[in-house]
Motif scaffolding. Structure first.
Motif, short mmCIF file in Angstrom:
data_model
loop_
_atom_site.label_atom_id
_atom_site.label_comp_id
_atom_site.label_asym_id
_atom_site.label_seq_id
_atom_site.Cartn_x
_atom_site.Cartn_y
_atom_site.Cartn_z
N GLY A 1 -15.92 18.76 -4.27
CA GLY A 1 -16.53 18.28 -5.08
C GLY A 1 -16.92 17.04 -4.91
O GLY A 1 -17.82 16.76 -4.31
N LYS A 2 -17.33 15.54 -6.33
CA LYS A 2 -17.28 14.69 -5.69
C LYS A 2 -16.84 13.95 -5.28
O LYS A 2 -17.51 13.05 -4.13
CB LYS A 2 -17.56 13.75 -7.63
CG LYS A 2 -18.58 13.89 -8.39
CD LYS A 2 -19.08 13.01 -9.06
CE LYS A 2 -20.20 13.58 -10.19
NZ LYS A 2 -20.23 12.42 -10.91
N ALA A 3 -15.48 13.47 -5.35
CA ALA A 3 -14.70 12.94 -3.71
C ALA A 3 -13.70 13.69 -4.28
O ALA A 3 -12.85 14.27 -4.13
CB ALA A 3 -15.00 11.41 -4.79
N ILE A 4 -12.83 12.86 -2.75
CA ILE A 4 -11.03 13.32 -2.97
C ILE A 4 -10.68 12.05 -2.53
O ILE A 4 -11.16 10.95 -2.78
CB ILE A 4 -11.37 13.52 -1.17
CG1 ILE A 4 -11.00 12.54 -0.41
CG2 ILE A 4 -10.98 14.95 -1.26
CD1 ILE A 4 -10.54 13.25 1.06
N GLY A 5 -9.45 11.68 -3.36
CA GLY A 5 -9.84 10.08 -3.39
C GLY A 5 -7.39 10.31 -3.57
O GLY A 5 -6.87 11.48 -3.46
N GLY A 6 -7.04 8.90 -4.13
CA GLY A 6 -5.43 9.42 -4.53
C GLY A 6 -5.24 7.63 -4.97
O GLY A 6 -5.65 7.20 -5.68
N VAL A 7 -4.14 7.69 -5.26
CA VAL A 7 -3.30 6.64 -5.75
C VAL A 7 -2.07 6.24 -5.71
O VAL A 7 -1.00 7.37 -5.77
CB VAL A 7 -2.63 7.30 -7.79
CG1 VAL A 7 -2.48 5.51 -8.68
CG2 VAL A 7 -4.03 7.36 -8.62
N LEU A 8 -1.29 5.12 -5.36
CA LEU A 8 -0.76 4.93 -4.13
C LEU A 8 0.19 3.71 -5.15
O LEU A 8 -0.40 2.77 -5.39
CB LEU A 8 -1.01 4.19 -2.89
CG LEU A 8 0.39 4.40 -2.15
CD1 LEU A 8 0.87 4.81 -1.46
CD2 LEU A 8 -0.84 3.33 -0.87
N ASP A 9 1.78 3.62 -5.35
CA ASP A 9 2.19 3.34 -6.78
C ASP A 9 3.21 2.86 -5.93
O ASP A 9 4.07 3.52 -4.99
CB ASP A 9 2.49 4.24 -7.63
CG ASP A 9 2.36 3.25 -9.25
OD1 ASP A 9 2.47 2.19 -8.98
OD2 ASP A 9 2.90 3.61 -9.72
N GLY A 10 3.78 1.87 -6.08
CA GLY A 10 5.13 1.01 -5.62
C GLY A 10 4.49 0.52 -4.48
O GLY A 10 5.79 -0.37 -3.47
N VAL A 11 3.65 -0.12 -4.04
CA VAL A 11 2.83 -1.06 -3.26
C VAL A 11 2.96 -2.29 -3.54
O VAL A 11 3.09 -2.95 -4.44
CB VAL A 11 1.34 -1.14 -2.63
CG1 VAL A 11 1.10 -2.32 -1.62
CG2 VAL A 11 1.67 0.22 -2.11
N PRO A 12 3.94 -3.06 -2.90
CA PRO A 12 4.56 -4.84 -3.75
C PRO A 12 3.26 -5.44 -4.02
O PRO A 12 2.23 -5.08 -3.00
CB PRO A 12 5.44 -5.34 -2.21
CG PRO A 12 5.26 -4.56 -1.33
CD PRO A 12 5.35 -3.10 -2.11
N ALA A 13 3.57 -6.96 -4.83
CA ALA A 13 2.05 -8.08 -4.61
C ALA A 13 2.26 -8.44 -3.75
O ALA A 13 2.90 -8.53 -2.40
CB ALA A 13 2.74 -8.44 -5.68
N GLY A 14 0.72 -8.69 -3.11
CA GLY A 14 0.53 -10.00 -2.20
C GLY A 14 0.35 -9.79 -0.30
O GLY A 14 0.13 -9.92 0.30
N VAL A 15 0.11 -7.94 -0.43
CA VAL A 15 0.15 -7.65 0.99
C VAL A 15 -1.31 -7.75 1.01
O VAL A 15 -2.02 -7.14 0.39
CB VAL A 15 0.82 -6.73 1.00
CG1 VAL A 15 0.61 -5.48 2.03
CG2 VAL A 15 1.93 -6.46 0.76
N ARG A 16 -2.11 -8.35 2.08
CA ARG A 16 -3.26 -8.08 2.28
C ARG A 16 -3.36 -6.50 3.30
O ARG A 16 -3.35 -6.68 4.20
CB ARG A 16 -3.99 -8.98 3.42
CG ARG A 16 -5.22 -9.17 4.01
CD ARG A 16 -6.12 -10.22 4.84
NE ARG A 16 -5.99 -12.03 3.43
CZ ARG A 16 -6.33 -11.18 2.73
NH1 ARG A 16 -7.73 -11.46 2.47
NH2 ARG A 16 -6.72 -13.02 1.71
N ILE A 17 -4.41 -5.69 2.47
CA ILE A 17 -4.46 -4.79 3.48
C ILE A 17 -5.06 -4.69 4.81
O ILE A 17 -6.57 -4.97 4.24
CB ILE A 17 -5.32 -3.71 2.10
CG1 ILE A 17 -3.88 -3.26 1.28
CG2 ILE A 17 -5.37 -2.26 2.86
CD1 ILE A 17 -4.53 -2.06 0.80
N ASP A 18 -4.90 -3.86 5.77
CA ASP A 18 -5.51 -3.51 7.01
C ASP A 18 -6.56 -2.68 6.45
O ASP A 18 -5.69 -1.45 7.22
CB ASP A 18 -4.58 -3.34 8.07
CG ASP A 18 -4.69 -3.88 9.53
OD1 ASP A 18 -6.27 -3.50 9.62
OD2 ASP A 18 -4.16 -4.09 10.42
#
Lengths: 336, 336, 336, 336
Positions: C18-35
């Motif tokens: 299809g057009k895309a795959i993906g996701g929603v991640l809920d519950g990650v705390p605020a203020g984290v720099r993603i690596d």
């Protein structure tokens, strides 16, 4: 379906006139000594065995007993038997199961209900949904189920109190009467007349830190509304400025000196550190002597002489006070 | 936390001024052709690009455009991009993900918000809860998020319509004004004055069969209240006789010829086959020209000139009509 | 249905072509720099673009590329677009939505699948369950969906690493071969032969404190098993002594000096502070040149020339290593 | 935490030596007459009071009684008291609560456990997680809790049987012994020796229609694995070709005439209409006479004379057969 809450969850079971009602409370931390007196008091308040005290701002006297409250409620002791999760009065961190046996079960009083639907009750919707129902006193739909909520909710209140959070509800309005000093006489008159009347309960949560509730769906007010609307006879929920605030202008609302009264202690679904204030309206019970119409199961309408005198609550909002507190505690504890 | 519903579940994501808002709708059966026009209409209604029609009983004219509704809402097309779950316009039974890109993102307009909390907004509670926030236009707390709800809810409405269930909401009261024919002029006056006002939205669900909703906690009214209270600005929920019914006596209520108006179509938490009727009250938006006070993050109070003229909604209840319908549809579909 | 976890929840969406795959991640705390580098590496490992490194105890060389791994996997860059929940590379505490657009979508390659069910695939069960399916490359059932899991799981791994918890999986067995130094040549031979082979992946979680997992149902091993069994091609899960331990006597097991190997780091469903060790077995992929039989949708059996040479994985367990790590991280983070 | 399932949910409570164990089963339709004999049989099988019958393919005779199974299990009647949800033996559609009172509670036998952790048990992890535990016989961690699962699971089995779905488990391997005709003598020898041994249980689900299970996370095998891994002593789960299939080549696997044996009746997480076949491995119990070491709570190691002779199970896999069936039934009913 019979469970409320995820991290701090309460599962309710039991029919009004079956063997017992009860519940399972999961998520209580280990090592807490349960305050059995507090639970007994809350159950007495729910059952109408004691009136809400004057310090609650509720003025109606103990004379109320035997006037606005059904004899069954007064007679029953609501003895709680703890089946699990507690050892020597202290919680184990495992699920706490408890039951209250139904003592005053007189199924023969309800024989006629096998063939009748009471107006204003859930008799017909239950029958059509399930194809069967426990007709005795409303079965599962009876407000007696709220006794289990009160047990669980009072444990939750105790846990919250340890963190300085207090939940206090009070009767705020009975019919059109807003003066607590006149509630007693107002309800007694309704009771004498064999009628019933609605009421509004207000609840205030103090000591709640900033940050309880989640943005978007799991807002604090959403969870409170969900829980309150699940109480028998509750027809509405509002917080802060509520329905009366419809006429306020933005310029008045946000410049107001009494901002908390208007905000209700919640912003964007999250507690803001000020007291949370909400109100619930309860309808008059349908089980009054003046409600004479019903329907036979075959859809034919008939008249019947409903209940023995007095065997009904003139104002269910009185007893709902304890249930509102219990449900609020379950909600808040689950969100923390 | 950002998901509503279990069997028919909607997950919402996106900040007001980030790349996109959107959602994932899970539980849609396979083989349904999605009515894209219906979704566009609902989005236009939510955005204030079209007024609720006269047949809805809402009389205010299209003149309203540009008066009570913010220019941003009018300018944006809300184009939905479907990422998954749909092949050639037909659902696959797999999760439907969609996004609406944020076109009118002008983060520089909100630079001052980095250091300020707006009164009546969630700025401070977000900051204290998370220690960080997207300050641009309220970020996640912005009502723009409700556009995703409208997309998902309209898909739900379409599924319900196939079973003969219709959900229609309308503006019922604006400030103290209850006559729809005067809403237009009333709101325009508020708008000219740079102020804002509250409103009440009523919603009617017809065609619902007996049996929707569960006894005890998962009552139909509990789920409806939960969903409505999660809409930005909603301060109260009631069904049937609601708060005004507090003064009704049992003898009046249950002998009433207009029983449905009083019961609200629900008995014991379960739909009874008659129309379900509920109402929500919305507060005036805090984003009006007269709301001048705010607080700096350091807790000091300051004054500022809030928005460019007109860049606010005079009565958010107008646009809430579409959101109420969407949320009701999500709830009902999930419970069926 | 497409969501894993409650407090730390991941919702997956998207079809393979299809057009895309993906996701929603809920519950990650605020203020984290993603690596972002870590995510890219994990995606490369899953796609077979890099071999698991020697330090992982996996000896097969980079020569493996182009031998045991499908060209599509090698070609695709798996570029992640972050739609929400992240501002300037730092998390906001709000749901993180991301997508990976499908670049190598060649639906015409799969035209024949409209009318055929591949043996060993979910083609038939999807068609019968939903009455419709995205036939292009397996649609939703394609292992491509695991790329979304790897993105989400790597964010979880990063959060766990901050608390000293490391999750490392490795290929432990390929067919009957248990010596890592021979994996490379073993897989290459299978690949040349146009065949496929099974494998076992072992995963070790170190640094986990005592107390993760709940007694009764929500045991740590239950959640790990749930997550691993959801990976495409996984046919079994075991921890500690596992299936081989069937022959152990109690007297041997509990007096053993190597108690951790036997216990697997879990007692009564709760982590005991020693490394958690579990294994998953993966079947050979059904998409190999030797699998020539299929069934037409009318149930008639036919032969067909399945795929262009090389367009299949000789041993899916190789690429599963990254997915096992990702899923373990999602599970552990959710339970903490 | 103590609840399994969403639509058909089972909540378990109770400590091994507290007042009672029990459960709440929610989601049972109304109007079903509960087969009390079937529940008694299943409880007897779990308690070792009857051996699995010959027709189950399990050859060990009734002589087994008193050999491989603990006296407590034999003595206890496991009488079920139904508290709610059932009227005149017929379900009401409301939650079914039941309890089994603990008769053979001899807490004094476990006094020494207050100060000791048994190796191979959950004593230490519970103590560290909760800071308190019911030390009597393992408390909540005791396998006695599985009696509640068997009651609930047998109700589920009855509901499934009405739709032609049968669930049958059997002992497949004891230690290295795979011939059922020698299980009896094998276990008796282990028992005489004061030792314990592992075992493998195989379970077959027949009559399941195509379509049970959800793609991605909620795969049928994921839910089965979750439930099986939650049974005390279970160290591994596999379905179809399982771990032994690691050596199979794709060309062998998919051309095999015995495809069902290899697929295990599931494709892409969804039942394919053929029998579902899975296996669980159980470790030897740690409560045998040869397990002499334990640790005092102060972490010092000590020796002690563990149990009165015979007060342990030589092979817990024997009694696990009934629990595997019960858990499989709960899972399947919940997914339908």
């Amino acid at each position: 379906m019979n469970t409320l809450g995820e991290k701090f969850s309460f599962t309710s079971f039991g029919e009004s006139h079956g063997k017992a009602i009860g519940g399972v409370l999961d998520g209580v931390p280990a090592g807490v000594r349960i305050d059995m007196d507090r639970i007994r008091e809350a159950l007495d308040k729910r059952a109408g065995r004691v009136a809400p005290s004057l310090e609650d701002g509720c003025a109606y006297s103990l004379e109320l007993k035997g006037k606005g409250i059904s004899p069954r409620a007064l007679r029953e002791g609501d003895e709680v038997e703890w089946l699990s999760g507690v050892m020597d009065g202290v919680t184990l961190g495992t699920p706490i199961a408890f039951i209250i046996r139904n003592k005053d079960a007189r199924p023969e009083d309800y024989e006629w209900l096998k063939y009748s639907y009471r107006i204003g009750h859930a008799d017909r919707t239950y029958q059509e949904k399930y194809g069967i129902r426990d007709h005795r006193g409303g079965g599962r739909a009876s407000a007696r189920e709220t006794a289990s909520r009160v047990v669980a909710g009072t444990v939750a209140q105790q846990l919250l109190a340890e963190k300085g959070i207090e939940i206090r509800a009070k009767l705020m309005q009975v019919g059109e009467e807003k003066n607590p000093e006149r509630f007693d006489e107002y309800i007694a008159a309704i009771q004498r007349d064999g009628d019933s009347i609605g009421g509004i309960v207000e609840c205030v949560i103090t000591g709640l830190p900033v940050g309880v509730g989640e943005p978007i769906f799991d807002k604090l007010q959403s969870h409170l509304a969900f829980a309150m609307m699940s109480i028998n006879g509750c027809k509405g929920f509002e917080y802060g400025s509520g329905f009366e605030g419809v006429g306020l202008k933005g310029s008045e609302m946000y410049l107001s000196e009494n901002h908390t009264l208007i905000s209700g202690g919640i912003a964007g679904g999250i507690s803001d550190g000020t007291p949370v204030v909400f109100r619930c309206v309860f309808k008059p019970t349908a089980s009054n002597r003046k409600t004479l119409e019903t329907m036979f199961q075959g859809s034919k309408v008939s008249e019947f002489q409903s209940f023995k005198a007095g065997r009904h609550d003139a104002c269910i909002a009185v007893r709902a006070v304890a249930v509102v507190e219990a449900m609020a505690a379950l909600v808040v504890r689950n969100l923390m």
